[in-house]
Design an enzyme around this catalytic site. Structure first.
Site, mmCIF file in Angstrom:
data_model
loop_
_atom_site.group_PDB
_atom_site.id
_atom_site.type_symbol
_atom_site.label_atom_id
_atom_site.label_comp_id
_atom_site.label_asym_id
_atom_site.label_seq_id
_atom_site.Cartn_x
_atom_site.Cartn_y
_atom_site.Cartn_z
ATOM 1 N N LYS A 116 0.835 -1.212 0.000
ATOM 2 C CA LYS A 116 0.000 0.000 0.000
ATOM 3 C C LYS A 116 0.869 1.261 0.000
ATOM 4 O O LYS A 116 0.528 2.256 -0.634
ATOM 5 C CB LYS A 116 -0.952 -0.002 1.210
ATOM 6 C CG LYS A 116 -2.099 -0.988 1.079
ATOM 7 C CD LYS A 116 -3.147 -0.426 0.159
ATOM 8 C CE LYS A 116 -4.333 -1.253 -0.204
ATOM 9 N NZ LYS A 116 -4.443 -2.626 -0.120
ATOM 10 N N LYS A 197 -2.313 -9.415 -9.596
ATOM 11 C CA LYS A 197 -3.651 -9.972 -9.339
ATOM 12 C C LYS A 197 -4.721 -9.003 -9.837
ATOM 13 O O LYS A 197 -4.489 -7.782 -9.870
ATOM 14 C CB LYS A 197 -3.822 -10.299 -7.853
ATOM 15 C CG LYS A 197 -3.894 -9.105 -6.979
ATOM 16 C CD LYS A 197 -4.462 -9.427 -5.609
ATOM 17 C CE LYS A 197 -4.689 -8.123 -4.896
ATOM 18 N NZ LYS A 197 -5.679 -8.032 -3.917
ATOM 19 N N LYS A 200 -9.169 -3.752 -8.322
ATOM 20 C CA LYS A 200 -9.831 -2.495 -8.692
ATOM 21 C C LYS A 200 -8.798 -1.403 -8.913
ATOM 22 O O LYS A 200 -8.965 -0.526 -9.737
ATOM 23 C CB LYS A 200 -10.782 -2.075 -7.566
ATOM 24 C CG LYS A 200 -12.097 -2.820 -7.588
ATOM 25 C CD LYS A 200 -12.870 -2.673 -6.289
ATOM 26 C CE LYS A 200 -12.639 -3.839 -5.372
ATOM 27 N NZ LYS A 200 -13.531 -3.919 -4.220
HETATM 28 P P1 AMP Z 1 -11.081 -6.433 -1.695
HETATM 29 O O1 AMP Z 1 -11.874 -5.987 -2.857
HETATM 30 O O2 AMP Z 1 -9.620 -6.176 -1.849
HETATM 31 O O3 AMP Z 1 -11.647 -5.992 -0.394
HETATM 32 O O4 AMP Z 1 -11.169 -8.026 -1.692
HETATM 33 C C1 AMP Z 1 -12.305 -8.712 -1.239
HETATM 34 C C2 AMP Z 1 -12.068 -10.199 -1.267
HETATM 35 O O5 AMP Z 1 -11.785 -10.630 -2.598
HETATM 36 C C3 AMP Z 1 -10.851 -10.642 -0.413
HETATM 37 O O6 AMP Z 1 -11.153 -11.872 0.192
HETATM 38 C C4 AMP Z 1 -9.765 -10.799 -1.435
HETATM 39 O O7 AMP Z 1 -8.785 -11.723 -1.037
HETATM 40 C C5 AMP Z 1 -10.542 -11.327 -2.640
HETATM 41 N N1 AMP Z 1 -9.859 -10.969 -3.892
HETATM 42 C C6 AMP Z 1 -9.564 -9.721 -4.341
HETATM 43 N N2 AMP Z 1 -8.908 -9.772 -5.521
HETATM 44 C C7 AMP Z 1 -8.771 -11.089 -5.823
HETATM 45 C C8 AMP Z 1 -8.181 -11.822 -6.914
HETATM 46 N N3 AMP Z 1 -7.610 -11.178 -7.932
HETATM 47 N N4 AMP Z 1 -8.229 -13.170 -6.886
HETATM 48 C C9 AMP Z 1 -8.830 -13.831 -5.869
HETATM 49 N N5 AMP Z 1 -9.394 -13.230 -4.813
HETATM 50 C C10 AMP Z 1 -9.378 -11.874 -4.775
#
Ligand code: AMP
Ligand code: TRP
Length: 330
Positions: A116, A197, A200
């Site tokens: 971050k 990965k 967003k």
């Molecule tokens: P976030 O949008 O970062 O809050 O992620 C929400 C959930 O989605 C968390 O459990 C992350 O680990 C999962 N997540 C986010 N991006 C990925 C990705 N590219 N592949 C798999 N899981 C993801």
């Protein structure tokens, strides 16, 4: 409480924009499975969301949109608790208590903190450093034993376990052991850079959102990187597309393209076209349900308010126990 008896599940998703295939495959798909047999709390973690840059005029809208995505994807408010983190302020109380037993050096070594800082060098705040402390509080305030997340969250789950142990050792057994539940696609990669990965933060062209129209999915998929040659081992880019096809595509398409790849006769443009059409089909019920819910914002707000009420009952009981153990006034 034994591990077998702990049916409580918790997971959170930040309020930082529309949900994408990574979120769906890595997390939400498991949420929907788990809610059939377990007691689940799913939260839009807006206090985590504001640790990175955001627009105060937009955040309310973003939170509602994430709620719409959750509900349209199949979170059932009659089975699971769906709530917004900032409506359950007990999380912050527990987070403070955890922060008093957390060595600062430990937080500085957590990889997501370093990432971050790299992403937002002008936005390094204390909330970013204590992010995992709040996450541990999110999970442990419900005494959850299982947390469905993507692979990137594993260091946070490890930190949560260490925090629970540290608290239990100091003040007496209060919190259970926590396990991460990884799904098959625990790390979905970006469409235009398979070394990163899907996220967003890389911009809307690099991910497919659950609510993207079939035309948008087709356009984005057209630009996805693939291999140039047709034989040999799959590169990460092709592997990622095959994984999406395996999870979201029609089973016969997966088998067909896998065989073509083995023979060296695969046409990547056709693979991407087929995958785009399959993804669009897979999320057709999602798009319809979301449209229906978009017309009922009051209904969605009521679900979130009820969710917060139900969550607060559990959270208050844990805080009472925690304060008692520490010896604070109740
Ligand atoms: P976030 O949008 O970062 O809050 O992620 C929400 C959930 O989605 C968390 O459990 C992350 O680990 C999962 N997540 C986010 N991006 C990925 C990705 N590219 N592949 C798999 N899981 C993801
Ligand atoms: N850190 C998670 C993410 O970035 C979001 C989150 C916050 C979370 N609190 C949580 C996930 C508790 C699981 C459990 O995606």
């Amino acid at each position: 409480m034994t591990k077998q008896e702990n049916k409580q599940v918790f997971s959170g998703i930040r309020s930082s924009g529309e949900l994408h295939l990574g979120n769906y495959i890595g997390a939400i798909k498991s949420f929907i499975e788990l809610q059939k047999t377990r007691d689940c709390v799913f939260m839009i973690v807006d206090y985590h969301g504001i640790t990175t840059p955001f627009d105060p005029k937009e955040i309310k809208n973003t939170i509602l949109n994430v709620a719409l995505d959750y509900l349209a994807a199949g979170i059932d408010p009659n089975k699971s608790i769906l709530a917004v983190q900032s409506n359950v302020p007990e999380h912050l109380e527990l987070s403070w208590i955890f922060s008093t037993i957390t060595p600062v050096g430990l937080l500085q070594r957590i990889p997501t903190f370093k990432e971050k800082i790299r992403q937002h060098p002008d936005y390094v705040n204390l909330g970013l450093l204590s992010y995992p402390v709040l996450m541990a509080a999110d999970i442990l305030i419900y005494k959850a034993g299982l947390v469905p997340v993507g692979e990137d969250q594993l260091p946070h789950i490890e930190f949560t376990n260490e925090t629970a142990k540290r608290f239990n050792n100091k003040f007496g057994k209060t919190f259970p052991e926590v396990k991460a539940k990884l799904s098959e696609g625990a790390r979905i990669m970006s469409l235009n850079d398979p070394a990163k990965k899907m996220s967003k933060s890389l911009g809307p062209k690099t991910y497919i959102a659950l609510n993207d129209s079939p035309e948008t999915i087709k356009e984005k998929m057209k630009k996805a990187v693939t291999d140039i040659g047709t034989t040999g081992k799959m590169t990460p880019a092709t592997e990622n597309l095959f994984l999406l096809l395996k999870i979201l595509g029609k089973p016969e398409h997966y088998e067909e393209f896998l065989a073509e790849h083995k023979k060296g006769t695969i046409k990547y443009s056709l693979l991407k076209e087929t995958l785009a059409a399959d993804i669009a089909d897979y999320f057709a019920p999602f798009r319809a349900k979301r449209k229906e819910l978009e017309a009922k914002p009051e209904y969605v707000k009521k679900i979130l308010a009820d969710g917060a009420d139900r969550a607060r009952k559990i959270a208050r009981a844990t805080m009472r126990e925690v304060k008692e153990k520490i010896g604070l006034m109740i």
